[in-house]
Write a protein that holds these residues in place. Structure first.
Motif, PDB file in Angstrom:
ATOM      1  N   GLY A 194      47.411  34.416  37.822  1.00  0.00           N
ATOM      2  CA  GLY A 194      46.289  35.074  37.173  1.00  0.00           C
ATOM      3  C   GLY A 194      45.622  36.074  38.105  1.00  0.00           C
ATOM      4  O   GLY A 194      45.489  35.821  39.301  1.00  0.00           O
ATOM      5  N   TYR A 195      45.237  37.219  37.575  1.00  0.00           N
ATOM      6  CA  TYR A 195      44.555  38.259  38.336  1.00  0.00           C
ATOM      7  C   TYR A 195      43.169  38.481  37.748  1.00  0.00           C
ATOM      8  O   TYR A 195      42.980  38.381  36.535  1.00  0.00           O
ATOM      9  CB  TYR A 195      45.347  39.569  38.300  1.00  0.00           C
ATOM     10  CG  TYR A 195      46.675  39.472  38.998  1.00  0.00           C
ATOM     11  CD1 TYR A 195      46.770  39.674  40.367  1.00  0.00           C
ATOM     12  CD2 TYR A 195      47.831  39.165  38.299  1.00  0.00           C
ATOM     13  CE1 TYR A 195      47.989  39.581  41.022  1.00  0.00           C
ATOM     14  CE2 TYR A 195      49.053  39.063  38.941  1.00  0.00           C
ATOM     15  CZ  TYR A 195      49.124  39.285  40.299  1.00  0.00           C
ATOM     16  OH  TYR A 195      50.320  39.178  40.942  1.00  0.00           O
ATOM     17  N   SER A 196      42.228  38.820  38.606  1.00  0.00           N
ATOM     18  CA  SER A 196      40.856  39.037  38.134  1.00  0.00           C
ATOM     19  C   SER A 196      40.709  40.360  37.390  1.00  0.00           C
ATOM     20  O   SER A 196      39.767  40.531  36.622  1.00  0.00           O
ATOM     21  CB  SER A 196      39.872  38.994  39.304  1.00  0.00           C
ATOM     22  OG  SER A 196      40.197  39.977  40.267  1.00  0.00           O
ATOM     23  N   SER A 197      41.650  41.281  37.593  1.00  0.00           N
ATOM     24  CA  SER A 197      41.577  42.570  36.902  1.00  0.00           C
ATOM     25  C   SER A 197      42.899  42.872  36.206  1.00  0.00           C
ATOM     26  O   SER A 197      43.965  42.384  36.620  1.00  0.00           O
ATOM     27  CB  SER A 197      41.264  43.705  37.894  1.00  0.00           C
ATOM     28  OG  SER A 197      42.361  43.920  38.754  1.00  0.00           O
ATOM     29  N   LYS A 198      42.825  43.688  35.176  1.00  0.00           N
ATOM     30  CA  LYS A 198      44.031  44.112  34.476  1.00  0.00           C
ATOM     31  C   LYS A 198      44.908  44.948  35.412  1.00  0.00           C
ATOM     32  O   LYS A 198      46.133  44.912  35.332  1.00  0.00           O
ATOM     33  CB  LYS A 198      43.682  44.910  33.229  1.00  0.00           C
ATOM     34  CG  LYS A 198      44.889  45.180  32.345  1.00  0.00           C
ATOM     35  CD  LYS A 198      44.545  46.012  31.130  1.00  0.00           C
ATOM     36  CE  LYS A 198      43.885  45.155  30.097  1.00  0.00           C
ATOM     37  NZ  LYS A 198      43.696  45.865  28.807  1.00  0.00           N
ATOM     38  N   ALA A 199      44.277  45.693  36.327  1.00  0.00           N
ATOM     39  CA  ALA A 199      45.036  46.504  37.284  1.00  0.00           C
ATOM     40  C   ALA A 199      45.929  45.629  38.157  1.00  0.00           C
ATOM     41  O   ALA A 199      47.052  46.015  38.496  1.00  0.00           O
ATOM     42  CB  ALA A 199      44.088  47.329  38.144  1.00  0.00           C
ATOM     43  N   GLY A 200      45.460  44.440  38.529  1.00  0.00           N
ATOM     44  CA  GLY A 200      46.272  43.518  39.310  1.00  0.00           C
ATOM     45  C   GLY A 200      47.519  43.097  38.559  1.00  0.00           C
ATOM     46  O   GLY A 200      48.618  43.052  39.125  1.00  0.00           O
ATOM     47  N   GLU A 226      41.500  35.128  33.329  1.00  0.00           N
ATOM     48  CA  GLU A 226      42.277  35.961  34.240  1.00  0.00           C
ATOM     49  C   GLU A 226      43.375  36.690  33.460  1.00  0.00           C
ATOM     50  O   GLU A 226      43.835  36.221  32.428  1.00  0.00           O
ATOM     51  CB  GLU A 226      42.928  35.105  35.318  1.00  0.00           C
ATOM     52  CG  GLU A 226      41.956  34.329  36.161  1.00  0.00           C
ATOM     53  CD  GLU A 226      42.649  33.296  37.015  1.00  0.00           C
ATOM     54  OE1 GLU A 226      42.264  33.190  38.173  1.00  0.00           O
ATOM     55  OE2 GLU A 226      43.560  32.595  36.514  1.00  0.00           O
ATOM     56  N   PHE A 227      43.799  37.830  33.991  1.00  0.00           N
ATOM     57  CA  PHE A 227      44.882  38.601  33.392  1.00  0.00           C
ATOM     58  C   PHE A 227      46.209  38.101  33.942  1.00  0.00           C
ATOM     59  O   PHE A 227      46.372  37.952  35.154  1.00  0.00           O
ATOM     60  CB  PHE A 227      44.716  40.089  33.703  1.00  0.00           C
ATOM     61  CG  PHE A 227      43.506  40.688  33.064  1.00  0.00           C
ATOM     62  CD1 PHE A 227      43.552  41.174  31.774  1.00  0.00           C
ATOM     63  CD2 PHE A 227      42.308  40.758  33.761  1.00  0.00           C
ATOM     64  CE1 PHE A 227      42.427  41.723  31.181  1.00  0.00           C
ATOM     65  CE2 PHE A 227      41.182  41.307  33.175  1.00  0.00           C
ATOM     66  CZ  PHE A 227      41.245  41.791  31.875  1.00  0.00           C
ATOM     67  N   VAL A 228      47.165  37.837  33.046  1.00  0.00           N
ATOM     68  CA  VAL A 228      48.483  37.337  33.421  1.00  0.00           C
ATOM     69  C   VAL A 228      49.524  38.256  32.796  1.00  0.00           C
ATOM     70  O   VAL A 228      49.432  38.602  31.617  1.00  0.00           O
ATOM     71  CB  VAL A 228      48.699  35.889  32.933  1.00  0.00           C
ATOM     72  CG1 VAL A 228      50.081  35.389  33.295  1.00  0.00           C
ATOM     73  CG2 VAL A 228      47.628  34.966  33.501  1.00  0.00           C
ATOM     74  N   ALA A 229      50.519  38.660  33.608  1.00  0.00           N
ATOM     75  CA  ALA A 229      51.614  39.484  33.113  1.00  0.00           C
ATOM     76  C   ALA A 229      52.786  38.569  32.754  1.00  0.00           C
ATOM     77  O   ALA A 229      53.180  37.722  33.553  1.00  0.00           O
ATOM     78  CB  ALA A 229      52.033  40.499  34.166  1.00  0.00           C
TER      79      ALA A 229
END
Length: 58
Positions: A31-37, A14-17
């Motif tokens: 965690g997000y499933s997309s980089k856009a999230g 997952e993508f995490v900022a």
């Protein structure tokens, strides 16, 4: 660059900022499933964070 945002993938893919100060993470998102999230989360913090009040619940 003392502070900045960073997007990384976690072990689950997952993508995490992350909000970083120097090389240390100060806080991070879910965690997000997309980089856009993750990018949207960063934009939300930039937009809503500066005027957010502090609540002391100690």
């Amino acid at each position: 660059m003392a502070h900045h945002f960073k997007i990384k993938k976690n072990k689950a893919g997952e993508f995490v900022a992350y909000f970083m100060y120097n090389a240390e993470p100060i806080f991070w998102t879910e965690g997000y499933s997309s980089k856009a999230g993750a990018t949207n989360a960063i934009e939300s913090v930039k937009t809503n964070g500066p005027g957010a009040p502090t609540k002391d619940e100690s």
